[in-house]
Scaffold this motif. Structure first.
Motif, PDB file in Angstrom:
ATOM      1  N   UNK A  20       9.575  11.852   3.080  1.00 48.92           N
ATOM      2  CA  UNK A  20       8.956  12.192   4.368  1.00 48.92           C
ATOM      3  C   UNK A  20       7.880  11.201   4.792  1.00 48.92           C
ATOM      4  N   UNK A  21       7.565  10.216   3.925  1.00 53.56           N
ATOM      5  CA  UNK A  21       6.496   9.273   4.242  1.00 53.56           C
ATOM      6  C   UNK A  21       6.940   8.304   5.335  1.00 53.56           C
ATOM      7  N   UNK A  22       5.974   7.679   5.981  1.00 60.13           N
ATOM      8  CA  UNK A  22       6.248   6.605   6.929  1.00 60.13           C
ATOM      9  C   UNK A  22       6.444   5.334   6.124  1.00 60.13           C
ATOM     10  N   UNK A  23       7.612   4.694   6.294  1.00 64.01           N
ATOM     11  CA  UNK A  23       7.974   3.529   5.485  1.00 64.01           C
ATOM     12  C   UNK A  23       8.035   2.292   6.384  1.00 64.01           C
ATOM     13  N   UNK A  24       7.143   1.344   6.110  1.00 66.20           N
ATOM     14  CA  UNK A  24       6.912   0.208   6.998  1.00 66.20           C
ATOM     15  C   UNK A  24       7.091  -1.095   6.223  1.00 66.20           C
ATOM     16  N   UNK A  25       7.774  -2.054   6.854  1.00 68.77           N
ATOM     17  CA  UNK A  25       7.860  -3.422   6.342  1.00 68.77           C
ATOM     18  C   UNK A  25       7.104  -4.310   7.317  1.00 68.77           C
ATOM     19  N   UNK A  26       6.148  -5.080   6.813  1.00 68.33           N
ATOM     20  CA  UNK A  26       5.328  -5.968   7.648  1.00 68.33           C
ATOM     21  C   UNK A  26       5.636  -7.414   7.294  1.00 68.33           C
TER      22      UNK A  26
ATOM     23  N   UNK B  80      -1.063   0.624  18.092  1.00 71.33           N
ATOM     24  CA  UNK B  80      -1.550   1.740  17.282  1.00 71.33           C
ATOM     25  C   UNK B  80      -0.351   2.627  16.983  1.00 71.33           C
ATOM     26  N   UNK B  81      -0.095   2.835  15.707  1.00 71.71           N
ATOM     27  CA  UNK B  81       1.077   3.603  15.260  1.00 71.71           C
ATOM     28  C   UNK B  81       0.596   4.908  14.659  1.00 71.71           C
ATOM     29  N   UNK B  82       1.196   6.017  15.086  1.00 73.65           N
ATOM     30  CA  UNK B  82       0.828   7.328  14.567  1.00 73.65           C
ATOM     31  C   UNK B  82       2.064   8.049  14.044  1.00 73.65           C
ATOM     32  N   UNK B  83       1.886   8.732  12.928  1.00 76.19           N
ATOM     33  CA  UNK B  83       2.989   9.453  12.292  1.00 76.19           C
ATOM     34  C   UNK B  83       2.490  10.798  11.795  1.00 76.19           C
ATOM     35  N   UNK B  84       3.255  11.853  12.093  1.00 70.34           N
ATOM     36  CA  UNK B  84       2.887  13.204  11.692  1.00 70.34           C
ATOM     37  C   UNK B  84       3.664  13.582  10.440  1.00 70.34           C
ATOM     38  N   UNK B  85       3.004  13.463   9.287  1.00 72.06           N
ATOM     39  CA  UNK B  85       3.663  13.741   8.014  1.00 72.06           C
ATOM     40  C   UNK B  85       3.887  15.230   7.814  1.00 72.06           C
ATOM     41  N   UNK B  86       2.865  16.044   8.066  1.00 75.23           N
ATOM     42  CA  UNK B  86       2.936  17.478   7.779  1.00 75.23           C
ATOM     43  C   UNK B  86       3.685  18.254   8.852  1.00 75.23           C
ATOM     44  N   UNK B  87       3.397  17.972  10.103  1.00 75.76           N
ATOM     45  CA  UNK B  87       3.959  18.761  11.201  1.00 75.76           C
ATOM     46  C   UNK B  87       5.419  18.413  11.469  1.00 75.76           C
ATOM     47  N   UNK B  88       5.718  17.118  11.607  1.00 76.21           N
ATOM     48  CA  UNK B  88       7.076  16.681  11.927  1.00 76.21           C
ATOM     49  C   UNK B  88       7.250  15.258  11.424  1.00 76.21           C
TER      50      UNK B  88
ATOM     51  N   UNK C  89       0.871  -1.178   0.000  1.00 78.72           N
ATOM     52  CA  UNK C  89       0.000   0.000   0.000  1.00 78.72           C
ATOM     53  C   UNK C  89       0.905   1.224   0.000  1.00 78.72           C
ATOM     54  N   UNK C  90       0.664   2.129  -0.944  1.00 76.44           N
ATOM     55  CA  UNK C  90       1.496   3.323  -1.028  1.00 76.44           C
ATOM     56  C   UNK C  90       0.633   4.549  -1.299  1.00 76.44           C
ATOM     57  N   UNK C  91       0.867   5.593  -0.521  1.00 73.42           N
ATOM     58  CA  UNK C  91       0.316   6.917  -0.742  1.00 73.42           C
ATOM     59  C   UNK C  91       1.473   7.902  -0.593  1.00 73.42           C
ATOM     60  N   UNK C  92       1.172   9.183  -0.725  1.00 75.17           N
ATOM     61  CA  UNK C  92       2.225  10.176  -0.526  1.00 75.17           C
ATOM     62  C   UNK C  92       2.754  10.138   0.903  1.00 75.17           C
ATOM     63  N   UNK C  93       1.900   9.789   1.854  1.00 77.44           N
ATOM     64  CA  UNK C  93       2.262   9.835   3.262  1.00 77.44           C
ATOM     65  C   UNK C  93       2.729   8.500   3.829  1.00 77.44           C
ATOM     66  N   UNK C  94       2.521   7.402   3.094  1.00 76.63           N
ATOM     67  CA  UNK C  94       2.701   6.082   3.682  1.00 76.63           C
ATOM     68  C   UNK C  94       3.131   5.068   2.629  1.00 76.63           C
ATOM     69  N   UNK C  95       4.055   4.200   3.039  1.00 80.47           N
ATOM     70  CA  UNK C  95       4.401   3.022   2.245  1.00 80.47           C
ATOM     71  C   UNK C  95       4.462   1.830   3.195  1.00 80.47           C
ATOM     72  N   UNK C  96       3.636   0.822   2.928  1.00 81.54           N
ATOM     73  CA  UNK C  96       3.683  -0.430   3.685  1.00 81.54           C
ATOM     74  C   UNK C  96       3.954  -1.558   2.699  1.00 81.54           C
ATOM     75  N   UNK C  97       4.988  -2.336   2.986  1.00 80.28           N
ATOM     76  CA  UNK C  97       5.384  -3.451   2.122  1.00 80.28           C
ATOM     77  C   UNK C  97       5.214  -4.747   2.906  1.00 80.28           C
TER      78      UNK C  97
END
Length: 270
Positions: A142-148, A230-238, A101-109
């Motif tokens: 700047x995206x959150x990059x996750x390997x599952x 629960x994982x949270x990531x602030x793409x815009x702020x930090x 799943x990939x968006x501008x803010x997130x990549x999960x592989x």
């Protein structure tokens, strides 16, 4: 804010029905962008167990990315294990065993760390490691990059060293150097967060191994209750700020409650 719900080791077939209902309520409460289902979805890869898992996923009412665990491969049905080991998983949870799943803010592989030839041990091949690293390098910086994956890459208990992912010595540094922020696992029913590093050097890049406990099964370990992250990531702020909240199921209250909130610093290029 990107919010993910990390769920592993549901083991449908030996699930606690009250914990299942509580987890569905938690999903409605936190409203994750994506649920990450990290394997051992069933106890023995039986049709009824996969049907229960499918119903659970549908009742979450939000997108789900799932990878298989060793329990999702038939153990006693040797013909199925040999000829079509992932048939039940594919029918219930999707044909792709390594979804992305990939968006501008997130990549999960997603990575399939199971091997039908092995009873429980996980492995990642060189081809898998290279594929994941290549995809990580293409992500938004700047995206959150996750390997599952299902199997852990670090352990906190000495006896779990034998449960660690085979091939991790090569794969993990390559993924961290390619930009991975979080490597999510399960399998051992213990929740924890530990740092992982890129290849050796004067200042190796750091990422984090995040383990989930058993979400809803009765197969708890060492007195650790059912738990999810629960994982949270602030793409815009930090974009360097991330938190991992551990939510434990409380039988008396019949609900999941946040028992720990760990702030992580993600390494970002200057």
């Amino acid at each position: 804010m990107t919010r993910l719900l990390h769920v592993s080791d549901t083991h449908f077939g030996c699930e606690d029905a009250t914990a299942v209902r509580a987890l569905l309520a938690l999903a409605r409460q936190v409203q994750p962008e994506l649920v990450l289902l990290g394997g051992d979805v069933t106890q023995r890869a039986r049709r009824a167990q996969f049907a229960a898992a499918r119903d659970f996923v549908q009742n979450l009412q939000c997108p789900v990315l799932a990878v298989p665990g060793n329990h999702d491969i038939p153990l006693y049905n040797l013909a199925a294990r040999l000829l079509d080991p992932y048939r039940g998983f594919r029918r219930a949870l999707g044909a792709n065993l390594e979804p992305v799943v990939e968006t501008e803010r997130l990549l999960v592989i997603g990575v399939n760390s199971t091997r039908p030839s092995r009873h429980k041990h996980g492995q990642v091949s060189g081809a898998q490691a290279r594929r994941v690293a290549q995809r990580l390098r293409q992500a938004h910086p700047a995206s959150l990059r996750v390997v599952l994956l299902h199997h852990p890459v670090r352990a906190v208990v000495e006896s779990d060293q034998s449960n660690l992912l085979i091939g991790r010595e090569t794969a993990v540094p390559a993924w961290v150097d390619a930009g991975a922020d979080l490597i999510l696992g399960g399998h051992i029913h213990l929740p924890y967060v530990l740092p992982v590093h890129g290849a050796a050097g004067p200042a190796p890049r750091q990422a984090w191994a995040v383990q989930a406990g058993t979400a809803v099964s009765r197969r708890i370990r060492g007195g650790v209750p059912n738990s999810v992250n629960v994982i949270e990531h602030s793409f815009d702020h930090d974009p360097g700020a991330c938190s991992v909240q551990r939510w434990d199921y409380t039988h008396g209250a019949g609900e999941f409650r946040c028992v720990a909130d760990q702030a992580l610093r993600l390494q970002r290029d200057p």
